[in-house]
Design a protein around this motif. Structure first.
Motif, mmCIF file in Angstrom:
data_model
loop_
_atom_site.group_PDB
_atom_site.id
_atom_site.type_symbol
_atom_site.label_atom_id
_atom_site.label_comp_id
_atom_site.label_asym_id
_atom_site.label_seq_id
_atom_site.Cartn_x
_atom_site.Cartn_y
_atom_site.Cartn_z
ATOM 1 N N ASP A 16 0.825 -1.213 0.000
ATOM 2 C CA ASP A 16 0.000 0.000 0.000
ATOM 3 C C ASP A 16 0.856 1.258 0.000
ATOM 4 O O ASP A 16 0.493 2.263 -0.605
ATOM 5 N N ALA A 17 1.984 1.200 0.703
ATOM 6 C CA ALA A 17 2.877 2.362 0.777
ATOM 7 C C ALA A 17 4.255 1.907 1.234
ATOM 8 O O ALA A 17 4.368 1.044 2.101
ATOM 9 N N GLY A 18 5.283 2.474 0.636
ATOM 10 C CA GLY A 18 6.642 2.156 1.053
ATOM 11 C C GLY A 18 7.200 0.905 0.401
ATOM 12 O O GLY A 18 6.764 0.483 -0.678
ATOM 13 N N MET A 19 8.188 0.322 1.081
ATOM 14 C CA MET A 19 8.884 -0.839 0.540
ATOM 15 C C MET A 19 8.045 -2.106 0.667
ATOM 16 O O MET A 19 7.522 -2.397 1.746
ATOM 17 N N PRO A 20 7.912 -2.878 -0.392
ATOM 18 C CA PRO A 20 7.187 -4.147 -0.283
ATOM 19 C C PRO A 20 8.005 -5.175 0.479
ATOM 20 O O PRO A 20 9.209 -5.012 0.667
ATOM 21 N N SER A 21 7.328 -6.214 0.944
ATOM 22 C CA SER A 21 7.946 -7.347 1.657
ATOM 23 C C SER A 21 8.315 -7.035 3.101
ATOM 24 O O SER A 21 8.941 -7.857 3.762
ATOM 25 N N HIS A 39 7.382 -11.166 1.401
ATOM 26 C CA HIS A 39 8.531 -11.999 1.771
ATOM 27 C C HIS A 39 8.313 -13.453 1.371
ATOM 28 O O HIS A 39 9.233 -14.128 0.896
ATOM 29 N N ASP A 40 7.100 -13.960 1.553
ATOM 30 C CA ASP A 40 6.797 -15.346 1.188
ATOM 31 C C ASP A 40 7.000 -15.569 -0.304
ATOM 32 O O ASP A 40 7.493 -16.624 -0.728
ATOM 33 N N LEU A 41 6.619 -14.577 -1.104
ATOM 34 C CA LEU A 41 6.791 -14.687 -2.553
ATOM 35 C C LEU A 41 8.271 -14.646 -2.926
ATOM 36 O O LEU A 41 8.717 -15.402 -3.790
ATOM 37 N N VAL A 42 9.025 -13.784 -2.268
ATOM 38 C CA VAL A 42 10.467 -13.695 -2.527
ATOM 39 C C VAL A 42 11.151 -15.028 -2.233
ATOM 40 O O VAL A 42 11.951 -15.525 -3.032
ATOM 41 N N ILE A 88 13.146 -17.444 -4.909
ATOM 42 C CA ILE A 88 14.549 -17.834 -4.718
ATOM 43 C C ILE A 88 14.699 -19.345 -4.773
ATOM 44 O O ILE A 88 15.649 -19.872 -5.373
ATOM 45 N N GLU A 89 13.748 -20.053 -4.181
ATOM 46 C CA GLU A 89 13.788 -21.520 -4.197
ATOM 47 C C GLU A 89 13.670 -22.072 -5.612
ATOM 48 O O GLU A 89 14.178 -23.156 -5.910
ATOM 49 N N GLN A 90 13.015 -21.309 -6.504
ATOM 50 C CA GLN A 90 12.816 -21.750 -7.877
ATOM 51 C C GLN A 90 13.804 -21.092 -8.853
ATOM 52 O O GLN A 90 13.636 -21.199 -10.068
ATOM 53 N N ASP A 91 14.830 -20.433 -8.295
ATOM 54 C CA ASP A 91 15.840 -19.746 -9.112
ATOM 55 C C ASP A 91 15.237 -18.683 -10.024
ATOM 56 O O ASP A 91 15.702 -18.462 -11.142
ATOM 57 N N ILE A 92 14.203 -18.031 -9.543
ATOM 58 C CA ILE A 92 13.582 -16.926 -10.276
ATOM 59 C C ILE A 92 14.229 -15.622 -9.819
ATOM 60 O O ILE A 92 14.401 -15.385 -8.626
ATOM 61 N N THR A 93 14.587 -14.785 -10.758
ATOM 62 C CA THR A 93 15.270 -13.538 -10.437
ATOM 63 C C THR A 93 14.366 -12.569 -9.671
ATOM 64 O O THR A 93 13.223 -12.326 -10.051
ATOM 65 N N VAL A 94 14.895 -12.036 -8.585
ATOM 66 C CA VAL A 94 14.183 -11.054 -7.766
ATOM 67 C C VAL A 94 14.978 -9.755 -7.787
ATOM 68 O O VAL A 94 16.133 -9.718 -7.374
#
Length: 297
Positions: A94-99, A105-108, A112-118
């Motif tokens: 909604d405002a500011g830094m996500p995660s 954080h759960d998505l990040v 990472i576990e799937q070697d997807i670039t973040v």
């Protein structure tokens, strides 16, 4: 060990962008953030209605998908699959830094576990914005965020933080501010310097600097509006590592609350509730009364 080269060409999957949004002033949106939000395939938003106002302002037509604490288990696998198929996704709060205070954080972690670039973008952040203007020691600092809403659990959290030498950073909602300041004054001590940072970057931005006792008095006598960042100085008399941190005596905790403006009866009741004790026992301890058993022993 895992290595991520954020901008390597010919990546097998899509990219998750973590895009910060303004915490109040739309002028704090970066050019890069606007560009990314226009280019990605979809925006995962904590509140799609709130984010849509931002998108309309910057003429961003990218579609949104809701992603909040109540649909995390459903959305994370879905978003990961879309990324694995090559889509690019921007996650915003909604405002500011996500995660930080959202399920990002759960998505990040899943990416990472799937070697997807973040890829994280820098931008607006309430905690650091408040800290650098607080006047308190800026480093080291300890970011806690929101304390537990339950009084007993909040008390336990504050007791664990009482001995930290780092400057403490909290977030708090207006309707909970007075109760939180009451607990802070009672556990951390009324003489701790602190700063209330209200409505950051907005028209009514305000910094209230003083002791916890003074800030509690302000909160008790004023209408409280806006979201707050609460900055509290670290413990300059911290117990040396290896020593056990003694709990603040009941009498001292009551005295702290009275010094902060509470009536004795109210302070006794609050301390009893915080400690999970009977009010009459706390009353007897504070007034140094002996019970009948001690008299007959």
């Amino acid at each position: 060990m895992q290595s991520q080269k954020s901008f390597a060409k010919n990546q097998a999957s899509g990219t998750l962008y973590l895009v910060p949004t303004p915490i109040g002033n739309l002028g704090d949106m970066t050019y890069r953030a606007v560009e990314i939000l226009k280019e990605v395939d979809v925006i995962a938003s904590e509140d799609t209605r709130n984010t849509q106002k931002l998108l309309n302002h910057f003429e961003i037509e990218t579609k949104q998908i809701s992603f909040h604490e109540y649909n995390t288990h459903e959305r994370v696998p879905e978003l990961v699959e879309r990324l694995k198929k090559g889509e690019t996704i921007a996650q915003v709060s909604d405002a500011g830094m996500p995660s930080i205070s959202d399920p990002g954080h759960d998505l990040v972690v899943a990416c990472i576990e799937q070697d997807i670039t973040v890829v994280p973008l820098p931008g607006a952040n309430a905690a650091l914005t408040a800290l650098i203007a607080s006047g308190l020691v800026p480093q080291p600092f300890y970011f806690f965020g929101f304390l537990n809403r339950k009084p007993v659990d909040q008390k336990r959290q504050l007791e664990k933080l009482a001995n930290k030498e780092e400057t403490l950073i909290f977030y708090e909602a207006p309707h909970r501010l007075k109760k939180t300041l009451t607990n802070m004054a009672g556990i951390l001590g009324t003489d701790r310097s602190a700063v209330l940072c209200r409505e950051l970057t907005k028209k009514f931005e305000e910094f209230l600097r003083g002791t916890l006792a003074e800030l509690l008095e302000w909160a008790s006598n004023n209408e409280i509006r806006g979201e707050f960042v609460v900055i509290v100085e670290g413990n300059s008399h911290a117990v040396v590592a290896g020593e056990e941190l003694p709990e603040i005596p009941v009498e001292d905790q009551i005295t702290n609350l009275i010094s902060a403006g509470e009536k004795p009866t109210v302070a006794i009741k609050k301390v009893a509730k915080l400690r999970g004790l009977k009010k009459q026992d706390v009353y007897a301890t504070y007034h140094h009364l002996n019970n009948d058993n001690s008299k007959n022993s």
